[in-house]
Design a protein around this motif. Structure first.
Motif, PDB file in Angstrom:
ATOM      1  N   GLY A  13       0.790  -1.220   0.000  1.00  0.00           N
ATOM      2  CA  GLY A  13       0.000   0.000   0.000  1.00  0.00           C
ATOM      3  C   GLY A  13       0.823   1.270   0.000  1.00  0.00           C
ATOM      4  O   GLY A  13       0.288   2.360  -0.204  1.00  0.00           O
ATOM      5  N   ASP A  14       2.127   1.154   0.201  1.00  0.00           N
ATOM      6  CA  ASP A  14       2.978   2.342   0.215  1.00  0.00           C
ATOM      7  C   ASP A  14       3.330   2.782  -1.197  1.00  0.00           C
ATOM      8  O   ASP A  14       3.555   1.958  -2.089  1.00  0.00           O
ATOM      9  CB  ASP A  14       4.260   2.090   1.003  1.00  0.00           C
ATOM     10  N   VAL A  15       3.385   4.100  -1.369  1.00  0.00           N
ATOM     11  CA  VAL A  15       3.749   4.712  -2.647  1.00  0.00           C
ATOM     12  C   VAL A  15       4.974   5.586  -2.408  1.00  0.00           C
ATOM     13  O   VAL A  15       5.015   6.358  -1.454  1.00  0.00           O
ATOM     14  CB  VAL A  15       2.587   5.562  -3.217  1.00  0.00           C
ATOM     15  N   ILE A  57       0.172  11.557  -8.576  1.00  0.00           N
ATOM     16  CA  ILE A  57      -0.156  10.621  -7.491  1.00  0.00           C
ATOM     17  C   ILE A  57      -1.019  11.260  -6.416  1.00  0.00           C
ATOM     18  O   ILE A  57      -1.754  10.565  -5.726  1.00  0.00           O
ATOM     19  CB  ILE A  57       1.100   9.973  -6.871  1.00  0.00           C
ATOM     20  N   GLU A  58      -0.943  12.573  -6.302  1.00  0.00           N
ATOM     21  CA  GLU A  58      -1.724  13.271  -5.285  1.00  0.00           C
ATOM     22  C   GLU A  58      -3.221  13.003  -5.443  1.00  0.00           C
ATOM     23  O   GLU A  58      -3.968  13.091  -4.478  1.00  0.00           O
ATOM     24  CB  GLU A  58      -1.465  14.785  -5.334  1.00  0.00           C
ATOM     25  N   GLU A  59      -3.660  12.679  -6.650  1.00  0.00           N
ATOM     26  CA  GLU A  59      -5.078  12.410  -6.898  1.00  0.00           C
ATOM     27  C   GLU A  59      -5.439  10.942  -6.664  1.00  0.00           C
ATOM     28  O   GLU A  59      -6.607  10.587  -6.710  1.00  0.00           O
ATOM     29  CB  GLU A  59      -5.444  12.830  -8.318  1.00  0.00           C
ATOM     30  N   LEU A  60      -4.419  10.090  -6.448  1.00  0.00           N
ATOM     31  CA  LEU A  60      -4.672   8.656  -6.314  1.00  0.00           C
ATOM     32  C   LEU A  60      -4.457   8.123  -4.899  1.00  0.00           C
ATOM     33  O   LEU A  60      -4.913   7.031  -4.585  1.00  0.00           O
ATOM     34  CB  LEU A  60      -3.771   7.882  -7.286  1.00  0.00           C
ATOM     35  N   THR A  61      -3.739   8.868  -4.078  1.00  0.00           N
ATOM     36  CA  THR A  61      -3.455   8.399  -2.712  1.00  0.00           C
ATOM     37  C   THR A  61      -3.339   9.599  -1.780  1.00  0.00           C
ATOM     38  O   THR A  61      -3.016  10.704  -2.217  1.00  0.00           O
ATOM     39  CB  THR A  61      -2.167   7.549  -2.683  1.00  0.00           C
ATOM     40  N   ASP A  62      -3.606   9.357  -0.505  1.00  0.00           N
ATOM     41  CA  ASP A  62      -3.496  10.458   0.462  1.00  0.00           C
ATOM     42  C   ASP A  62      -2.159  10.447   1.203  1.00  0.00           C
ATOM     43  O   ASP A  62      -1.878  11.347   1.980  1.00  0.00           O
ATOM     44  CB  ASP A  62      -4.658  10.439   1.453  1.00  0.00           C
ATOM     45  N   SER A  63      -1.329   9.418   0.956  1.00  0.00           N
ATOM     46  CA  SER A  63      -0.021   9.325   1.613  1.00  0.00           C
ATOM     47  C   SER A  63       1.014   8.791   0.634  1.00  0.00           C
ATOM     48  O   SER A  63       0.718   7.871  -0.130  1.00  0.00           O
ATOM     49  CB  SER A  63      -0.081   8.368   2.809  1.00  0.00           C
ATOM     50  N   TRP A  64       2.211   9.366   0.678  1.00  0.00           N
ATOM     51  CA  TRP A  64       3.319   8.860  -0.121  1.00  0.00           C
ATOM     52  C   TRP A  64       4.626   9.324   0.485  1.00  0.00           C
ATOM     53  O   TRP A  64       4.662  10.268   1.279  1.00  0.00           O
ATOM     54  CB  TRP A  64       3.208   9.267  -1.590  1.00  0.00           C
ATOM     55  N   LEU A  65       5.675   8.628   0.123  1.00  0.00           N
ATOM     56  CA  LEU A  65       7.017   8.991   0.539  1.00  0.00           C
ATOM     57  C   LEU A  65       7.658   9.714  -0.640  1.00  0.00           C
ATOM     58  O   LEU A  65       7.829   9.125  -1.712  1.00  0.00           O
ATOM     59  CB  LEU A  65       7.807   7.736   0.913  1.00  0.00           C
TER      60      LEU A  65
END
Length: 164
Positions: free
Chosen positions: A30-32, A116-124
């Motif tokens: 689940g991590d991006v 990616i900001e539109e696809l997930t609420d968390s990322w590294l």
């Protein structure tokens, strides 16, 4: 995991791989990971190190022409590493159309800022800055293998609830 905010200097491809090994220990399904940097900055070198640390089958190569590559892990129960090159994509919808299993994979996206900001609420977020005027160090056949040849500044920031 506590908040991630770090900056370091990387002087060799081996150090880039060591950093990737450290980052791999933080990651789960689940991590991006958003990789940002100019051509030749070391994004693919980082991802190769990440693949080694995660124990993927086969070599990690740049997905430039296929847009995304899935690298299964040697441990069949472990989440796959999905390596995406979003350079030729212009919208988050195009990225979503790649049908990546974000929930059950560790996803690394190069050139994905603004998508990616539109696809997930968390990322590294990992930004690799190389010195201005640095050579791309092309191989004899003209290909750029993105190996760092001069010190890079790597900034790692956790974005969203997963990394706060």
């Amino acid at each position: 995991m506590s908040a991630v905010n770090r900056q370091t200097t990387i002087e060799t491809p081996e150090q880039m791989a060591q950093l990737a090994h450290e980052v791999a220990s933080w990651l789960a399904a689940g991590d991006v990971v958003l990789l940002t940097g100019e051509l030749g900055a070391g994004k693919t070198t980082f991802t190769r190190g990440l693949g080694q640390a995660l124990g993927v089958r086969g070599a990690v190569t740049s997905p430039t022409f296929v847009l995304a590559r899935t690298h299964p892990r040697l441990d069949p129960g472990a989440p796959a590493l999905v390596h995406v090159d979003a350079y030729r994509l212009s919208t988050a919808v195009e990225l979503d159309d790649l049908d990546i299993d974000f929930a059950r994979s560790i996803v690394v996206v190069e050139w994905g800022a603004g998508l990616i900001e539109e696809l997930t609420d968390s990322w590294l977020s990992i930004t690799i800055d190389r010195p201005r005027g640095a050579s791309d160090d092309p191989d004899a056949d003209g290909r750029d293998d993105e190996e760092p040849i001069e010190p890079r500044t790597v900034t790692i920031d956790g974005v969203g609830p997963r990394w706060q």
